[in-house]
Design an enzyme around this catalytic site. Structure first.
Site, PDB file in Angstrom:
ATOM      1  CG  HIS A 197      -0.267  -0.310   2.510  1.00  0.00           C
ATOM      2  ND1 HIS A 197       0.599   0.569   3.103  1.00  0.00           N
ATOM      3  CD2 HIS A 197      -0.294  -1.405   3.314  1.00  0.00           C
ATOM      4  CE1 HIS A 197       1.051   0.055   4.227  1.00  0.00           C
ATOM      5  NE2 HIS A 197       0.543  -1.151   4.373  1.00  0.00           N
ATOM      6  CG  HIS A 240       4.301  -1.812   1.906  1.00  0.00           C
ATOM      7  ND1 HIS A 240       2.978  -2.150   1.947  1.00  0.00           N
ATOM      8  CD2 HIS A 240       4.895  -2.524   2.894  1.00  0.00           C
ATOM      9  CE1 HIS A 240       2.763  -3.029   2.914  1.00  0.00           C
ATOM     10  NE2 HIS A 240       3.903  -3.273   3.507  1.00  0.00           N
ATOM     11  CE  LYS A 281       1.093  -0.086  10.250  1.00  0.00           C
ATOM     12  NZ  LYS A 281       0.860  -1.281  11.094  1.00  0.00           N
TER      13      LYS A 281
END
Ligand code: PAF
Length: 281
Positions: A34, A37, A148
């Site tokens: 997504h 990345h 994250k």
């Protein structure tokens, strides 16, 4: 862009690049790529060549986790890699990475014992082992990881320093949806109602950042304000909300210079994580 499945092919291609004196950036992933990345692949574009690995690593999943259902779609991933400017995808089968009598593991102490390590006891051993193998296969100059997975990033940095791996580790910012939800391959598990409920994670993170920016330094006060937001959502169940040291991942009661404010929350059956790095004034 090339797609290869064997270690031998990756080594040959990278060896050729090295002969041409080209630098190599590496983005390890588990696929279902997504925008998050893609931001790593774009950051890796500061090197002459960019390698992306796509491998759903069985070793980092617990027996009751989502290995079987983890989303996989190589065609979709190829498109995302081309868009973001990758040069090579390494997409091995499990048998290429783990021979039948595989026996070596890379394990880390303190850093893996808090946060996600508590709920997922073998997870980081699986991550460290596969990342070490991938580093040995690709031999990059630099490798890119998302913030994250803050604990993963801290662990990889420590591992690379402790084991004298000659690779620069670069942490890249969290990429969010327009409404604040952190991008994750696991977001596809959420139904419409859960997708809405999942916003409690970023709302809690925003609350923490607001409090810290207005001078709050007491961890308990920060955690309790975040907990209040999450607990108000019936579909959410807290795994952890913690304020930890950036170096040790151990809980701290007061924020002095820097801290990681991290949380993991189940939305229905889906476990999501989010965080906020406070790096001091
Ligand atoms: O962050 C991930 O997607 C994985 O943990 C990694 C680093 C690719 C190792 O399998």
């Amino acid at each position: 862009m090339l797609v290869v499945k064997t270690i031998r092919e990756v080594r040959e291609i990278v060896k050729q690049w090295r002969k041409e004196d080209l630098s190599v950036g590496f983005v390890p992933t588990m696929g279902y790529l997504h925008e998050g990345h893609q931001s790593l692949i774009r950051a890796a574009g500061e090197n002459d060549r960019v390698v992306v690995s796509i491998f759903v690593n069985p070793m980092q999943f617990g027996p009751k986790e989502d290995l079987a259902t983890y989303p996989r779609d190589l065609e979709h991933d190829k498109e995302k890699c081309i868009e973001a400017g990758a040069d090579l995808i390494f997409a091995p089968d499990v048998s290429e990475m783990y021979e039948d009598n595989f026996q070596a593991f890379v394990d880390m102490n303190l850093l893996t014992q808090e946060l996600c390590g508590l709920t997922r006891p073998c997870h980081f051993r699986g991550v460290c082992t596969v990342v070490t193998k991938l580093f040995n296969i690709v031999k990059p100059d630099r490798a890119y990881f998302g913030k994250k997975d803050a604990q993963q990033l801290a662990i990889i940095k420590r591992m690379v320093a402790d084991l004298n791996m000659d690779i620069e580790i670069i942490g890249c910012p969290i990429i969010r949806e327009a409404d604040g939800l952190a991008r994750s391959s696991r977001n596809v598990y959420l139904d419409t109602q859960e997708r809405k409920a999942a916003l409690v994670l970023s709302k809690a993170v925003n609350k923490a950042s607001e409090l810290i920016n207005s001078g709050e330094r007491n961890s308990e006060t920060i955690v309790s304000a975040m907990t209040q937001i999450i607990s108000a959502e019936p579909l959410a169940k807290i795994d952890y909300v913690k304020v930890v040291s950036l170096d040790t991942m151990q809980q701290i009661s007061e924020i002095n210079n820097s801290a990681l404010i991290a949380l993991a929350v189940y939305i229905g059956k889906t476990r999501l994580i989010d965080n906020f790095f406070y790096e001091g004034e």
